[in-house]
Design a protein around this motif. Structure first.
Motif, mmCIF file in Angstrom:
data_model
loop_
_atom_site.group_PDB
_atom_site.id
_atom_site.type_symbol
_atom_site.label_atom_id
_atom_site.label_comp_id
_atom_site.label_asym_id
_atom_site.label_seq_id
_atom_site.Cartn_x
_atom_site.Cartn_y
_atom_site.Cartn_z
ATOM 1 N N GLN A 176 0.806 -1.220 0.000
ATOM 2 C CA GLN A 176 0.000 0.000 0.000
ATOM 3 C C GLN A 176 0.843 1.275 0.000
ATOM 4 O O GLN A 176 0.513 2.230 -0.704
ATOM 5 C CB GLN A 176 -0.940 -0.012 1.209
ATOM 6 C CG GLN A 176 -2.067 0.987 1.123
ATOM 7 C CD GLN A 176 -2.946 0.747 -0.087
ATOM 8 O OE1 GLN A 176 -3.164 -0.386 -0.456
ATOM 9 N NE2 GLN A 176 -3.429 1.797 -0.693
ATOM 10 N N PRO A 177 1.936 1.362 0.761
ATOM 11 C CA PRO A 177 2.751 2.591 0.678
ATOM 12 C C PRO A 177 3.311 2.844 -0.718
ATOM 13 O O PRO A 177 3.297 3.984 -1.196
ATOM 14 C CB PRO A 177 3.863 2.329 1.703
ATOM 15 C CG PRO A 177 3.285 1.348 2.650
ATOM 16 C CD PRO A 177 2.413 0.470 1.830
ATOM 17 N N LEU A 209 -5.668 6.006 -0.126
ATOM 18 C CA LEU A 209 -4.493 6.538 -0.805
ATOM 19 C C LEU A 209 -4.223 7.938 -0.275
ATOM 20 O O LEU A 209 -5.082 8.821 -0.353
ATOM 21 C CB LEU A 209 -4.708 6.573 -2.321
ATOM 22 C CG LEU A 209 -5.036 5.231 -2.969
ATOM 23 C CD1 LEU A 209 -5.273 5.419 -4.452
ATOM 24 C CD2 LEU A 209 -3.927 4.228 -2.733
ATOM 25 N N SER A 210 -3.023 8.148 0.212
ATOM 26 C CA SER A 210 -2.700 9.443 0.805
ATOM 27 C C SER A 210 -2.286 10.405 -0.286
ATOM 28 O O SER A 210 -1.207 10.298 -0.858
ATOM 29 C CB SER A 210 -1.573 9.267 1.830
ATOM 30 O OG SER A 210 -0.427 8.743 1.203
ATOM 31 N N SER A 217 1.620 8.010 5.705
ATOM 32 C CA SER A 217 1.984 7.126 6.796
ATOM 33 C C SER A 217 3.501 7.037 6.927
ATOM 34 O O SER A 217 4.249 7.461 6.038
ATOM 35 C CB SER A 217 1.395 5.733 6.561
ATOM 36 O OG SER A 217 1.951 5.164 5.388
ATOM 37 N N GLN A 218 3.931 6.438 8.028
ATOM 38 C CA GLN A 218 5.361 6.296 8.250
ATOM 39 C C GLN A 218 5.986 5.346 7.230
ATOM 40 O O GLN A 218 7.126 5.556 6.782
ATOM 41 C CB GLN A 218 5.613 5.782 9.671
ATOM 42 C CG GLN A 218 7.083 5.685 10.035
ATOM 43 C CD GLN A 218 7.791 7.028 9.971
ATOM 44 O OE1 GLN A 218 7.196 8.058 10.312
ATOM 45 N NE2 GLN A 218 9.047 7.037 9.534
ATOM 46 N N GLU A 219 5.248 4.311 6.823
ATOM 47 C CA GLU A 219 5.768 3.381 5.818
ATOM 48 C C GLU A 219 5.966 4.080 4.480
ATOM 49 O O GLU A 219 6.970 3.871 3.799
ATOM 50 C CB GLU A 219 4.811 2.200 5.677
ATOM 51 C CG GLU A 219 4.701 1.345 6.929
ATOM 52 C CD GLU A 219 3.732 0.194 6.737
ATOM 53 O OE1 GLU A 219 3.112 0.137 5.659
ATOM 54 O OE2 GLU A 219 3.602 -0.636 7.649
ATOM 55 N N GLU A 220 4.998 4.890 4.094
ATOM 56 C CA GLU A 220 5.153 5.618 2.833
ATOM 57 C C GLU A 220 6.281 6.630 2.915
ATOM 58 O O GLU A 220 7.002 6.858 1.938
ATOM 59 C CB GLU A 220 3.844 6.318 2.481
ATOM 60 C CG GLU A 220 3.866 6.996 1.115
ATOM 61 C CD GLU A 220 2.536 7.614 0.780
ATOM 62 O OE1 GLU A 220 2.468 8.329 -0.220
ATOM 63 O OE2 GLU A 220 1.563 7.381 1.527
ATOM 64 N N ARG A 245 9.438 6.760 0.395
ATOM 65 C CA ARG A 245 9.780 7.980 -0.335
ATOM 66 C C ARG A 245 11.208 8.417 -0.053
ATOM 67 O O ARG A 245 11.936 8.818 -0.964
ATOM 68 C CB ARG A 245 8.793 9.085 0.045
ATOM 69 C CG ARG A 245 9.080 10.424 -0.598
ATOM 70 C CD ARG A 245 7.995 11.428 -0.289
ATOM 71 N NE ARG A 245 7.675 11.497 1.115
ATOM 72 C CZ ARG A 245 8.425 12.137 2.012
ATOM 73 N NH1 ARG A 245 9.532 12.751 1.638
ATOM 74 N NH2 ARG A 245 8.065 12.175 3.285
ATOM 75 N N GLU A 246 11.611 8.329 1.210
ATOM 76 C CA GLU A 246 12.973 8.730 1.546
ATOM 77 C C GLU A 246 13.994 7.756 0.981
ATOM 78 O O GLU A 246 15.099 8.149 0.605
ATOM 79 C CB GLU A 246 13.114 8.836 3.061
ATOM 80 C CG GLU A 246 12.317 9.987 3.668
ATOM 81 C CD GLU A 246 12.426 10.022 5.182
ATOM 82 O OE1 GLU A 246 13.004 9.055 5.733
ATOM 83 O OE2 GLU A 246 11.948 10.991 5.794
#
Length: 723
Positions: free
Chosen positions: A481-482, A573-574, A581-584, A588-589
């Protein structure tokens, strides 16, 4: 009819009046011939007599003109060819046998080929004339292909042999050893120079039709033997190219001399290229009966070629010169492995599914490395073919890793360079005592040193193929999902940014802008039309993007088979940074992608000089254009790194000078105001140059009618008569 007869009569009286004029005016004569010109007429017998006399001439040029005219006559009129083929064969075969001029020999070979292959539907002609002369013709061609010093004549002879063997396979059963020896002479990689590309294709085509000589029963065994022998040959060549690496021992030995790597390494690469070309041609060759396909050994060979690395620990005793030479040919091995895997996926189809997971995992690992654009294209094309010809993968880790490896190719569009994406130029800060440089709107289009997002067409091709691969992966429900959420944000960000980028500033190939736009719009529309809940909220975007017929059918005719697994709702979906979220954030990082911060800018903007910021200024009560300013710092040099822990770069203060864009976005204004402020992630793209910060404003223009939110509701007179 009169004009056509007049054409033949004119050609006979003027252009073909003498041997010298026939040679001189041959191009004119051939250009004026047509199928209707050979309809029954009194001039046909004169035409045939003149052509035959030219073929029997003592001059080589006249014979060449006669063979060319006879060939064209056979193409346009099969009846005339059948009637006079016996006499023409008696002239053409001796011309091929003797050492005549090269153009004359080539013309005679083409005439014999069309005579033997064009009348396959006439059994009597085949029995009396074609069958007795086919083996004679093949024997002459084998001698020419083996001994002729002309490369052009070799290629023509081999191609003609391939055509005749396809037509008369059983007649060449006794010639199988000589034909196999002839084809392998050009495919064993023993020559000092690499095999010519055209000669390689011709010899491969001849070798891959030899199994037809075994008949309906023996053809399958001959085909399988050819595949097995070629596999052993390919393993031996690959083993000879990895002698100084840890995985060099594949269980196959090569008899090639590897003492001098300057000569052995190029020969082995050429031999591996010939072997993979043969395997691809064998997989694409039709057979009269079903044949057993060795998918496992073929997949193992392809995986071994794809897994070759330049950084493997070397063996204890090795020659440094050999390792350097072998390391330099690893990209060639990758390219050959990708080509073989693509052909295997197309031919084997769903039978390749047991090996798809390993193939895609290997390709994902290679895509995560630092590759050049041509190398990346090879892997992406291979992944596209494998995904298009196999079932969906059920490995969450493999699919998610593949998506992550493709996202940087698209995020490069968002990491726009200041010299190539300025749509409304902002004047640079002037120093004291120096005159401020004047800049004008559109001046960047006239600069010779302007930068492009994709300076090389291959880099744009990478983004285009990556979109095709992501469209195939989008239907896979096993993506984490992330990663899915981040991919959706990048897709929407690219869709919003592309209308503001002129095609000339995207890539030297102007058509690439339209191709990427259509791909990304189709991808966004597909993501938005998965469920009715999502479609109800994204209908304006789908309509404005001008989706194709498939998306319209989904919207207008919802009675479709249900999905096997529910697609996540839009709320899952953010699209905003605060919902991330922290996972996303970790994903991304890890991909070195940062988002804009709409909060107050920090005091020290130089603390993070390597980030590109996205600043959104929005006022619902203001009809002015929305300004997206990208602050690019060009002070850091070096490649892009992938840190394990990173922090979001704060916003540097920027006051760009904006100008309304001439390329308004195709999205509605309310969607821009709702999602653009946090949708677009920006890539940290450090570039070489002086330590200066340049603000790149992108103006998204829209027109919104003024609305009064505090307007009083009109009163309703309940006592009025509705009748």
């Amino acid at each position: 009819m009169a004009d056509q007869i007049h054409i033949l009569r004119t050609l006979l009286q003027i252009q073909l009046a003498s041997d010298s004029s026939a040679v001189e005016h041959l191009p004119y004569t051939l250009s004026h011939l047509s199928k209707n010109a050979f309809d029954p007429s009194p001039h046909l017998s004169k035409w045939i007599s003149r052509v035959t006399s030219l073929m029997r001439s003592n001059e080589s040029g006249a014979r060449w003109a006669g063979f060319c005219l006879a060939y064209q006559t056979s193409i346009y009129s099969k009846e005339l060819m059948i009637e006079y083929a016996q006499g023409w064969i008696g002239i053409a075969l001796p011309a091929i046998a003797k050492n005549d001029a090269l153009p004359t020999t080539k013309a005679a070979i083409r005439l014999m080929q069309v005579i033997l292959t064009a009348a396959s539907d006439v059994p009597e002609f085949q029995r009396q004339l074609a069958t007795p002369n086919a083996t004679k013709y093949s024997t002459l061609l084998i001698d020419l292909a083996d001994k002729s010093p002309s490369l052009e004549l070799k290629i023509l002879s081999i191609n003609s042999l391939t055509s005749v063997i396809n037509q008369y396979p059983t007649l060449h059963r006794q010639s199988y050893p000589s034909l196999s020896t002839l084809s392998l002479k050009f495919l064993n990689g023993s020559s000092p120079a690499p095999v010519n590309a055209q000669l390689l294709q011709a010899a491969t085509g001849l070798y891959c039709v030899l199994h037809h000589t075994g008949g309906k029963v023996g053809a399958a065994n001959l085909w399988k033997n050819s595949v097995d022998e070629t596999l052993n040959f390919a393993w031996g060549s690959l083993s000879a190219l990895r002698t100084s690496f840890s995985e060099g021992n594949y269980g196959h030995s090569s008899s090639r001399d590897s003492k001098n790597p300057v000569f052995s390494v190029p020969r082995n690469v050429d031999a591996l290229r010939c072997a993979t070309t043969i395997l691809e041609k064998l997989l694409s060759t039709p057979t009269q009966r079903p044949v057993p396909l060795s998918i496992g050994p073929l997949a193992q060979l392809a995986l071994a070629m794809l897994r070759c690395s330049m950084d493997d620990p070397a063996k204890e005793n090795f020659d440094s010169a050999t390792q350097v030479m072998e390391r330099s040919v690893v990209p060639d091995i990758w390219s050959l492995g990708c080509s073989l895997t693509s052909t295997l996926a197309q031919c084997a189809g769903y039978h390749l599914c047991p090996h798809v997971s390993r193939i895609l995992s290997t390709a994902t690992y290679q895509l995560e490395q630092r590759l050049t654009a041509p190398q990346r294209i090879s892997f992406l094309v291979m992944v596209k073919e494998v995904l298009a010809n196999s079932f969906l993968m059920h490995s969450d880790i493999a699919v998610t890793r593949l998506v992550k490896s493709l996202l940087p190719s698209l995020s490069a569009i968002l990491a726009m360079q200041a010299s190539g994406t300025v749509l409304s130029s902002a004047p640079a800060k002037s120093r004291k005592g120096k005159k401020r440089a004047r800049e004008y709107e559109g001046d960047e289009l006239l600069r010779s040193s302007k930068g492009l997002i994709f300076p090389v067409p291959e880099e744009g091709e990478v983004a285009l193929i990556a979109l095709d691969v992501l469209q195939l992966l989008e239907r896979n429900p096993h993506i984490a999902q992330p990663a899915r959420s981040l991919a959706s944000r990048i897709f929407l960000a690219v869709a919003l940014a592309l209308p503001q980028i002129p095609p000339a500033l995207l890539c030297p190939d102007l058509a690439l802008h339209h191709k990427i736009s259509s791909r990304i719009q189709s991808l966004c529309a597909g993501l938005s039309s998965n469920l009715s809940n999502t479609m109800s909220k994204s209908l304006p975007m789908v309509v404005q993007m001008g989706s194709d017929s498939h998306e319209w059918d989904v919207l207008l005719h919802p009675r479709l088979p249900p999905l096997l697994q529910a697609v996540p709702y839009l709320e899952d979906l953010s699209l905003f940074r605060v919902e991330e979220s922290q996972e996303e954030t970790d994903v991304r990082e890890a991909l070195n992608i940062s988002t804009g911060n709409v909060a107050a800018p920090p005091e020290d903007a130089s603390a993070h000089p390597t980030s590109m910021q996205l600043d959104i200024r929005e006022d619902k009560n203001d009809a002015r254009p929305v300004v997206i300013s990208l602050s690019v710092d060009r002070s850091q040099k070096g490649p892009v790194t992938h840190p394990t822990q990173s922090q979001e770069a704060p916003h540097p203060p920027s006051q760009p000078l904006t100008t309304p864009s001439t390329h308004p976005t195709s999205l509605p204004a309310h969607q821009i105001s709702q999602s653009i402020s946090a949708v677009a992630p920006v890539v940290n793209a450090p570039t070489a140059g002086p330590s200066t910060s340049t603000v790149v404003p992108i103006t998204v223009s829209y027109h919104q009618e003024a609305e009064d939110e505090d307007e009083e509701m009109p009163s309703i007179d309940m006592d009025s008569d509705s009748d």
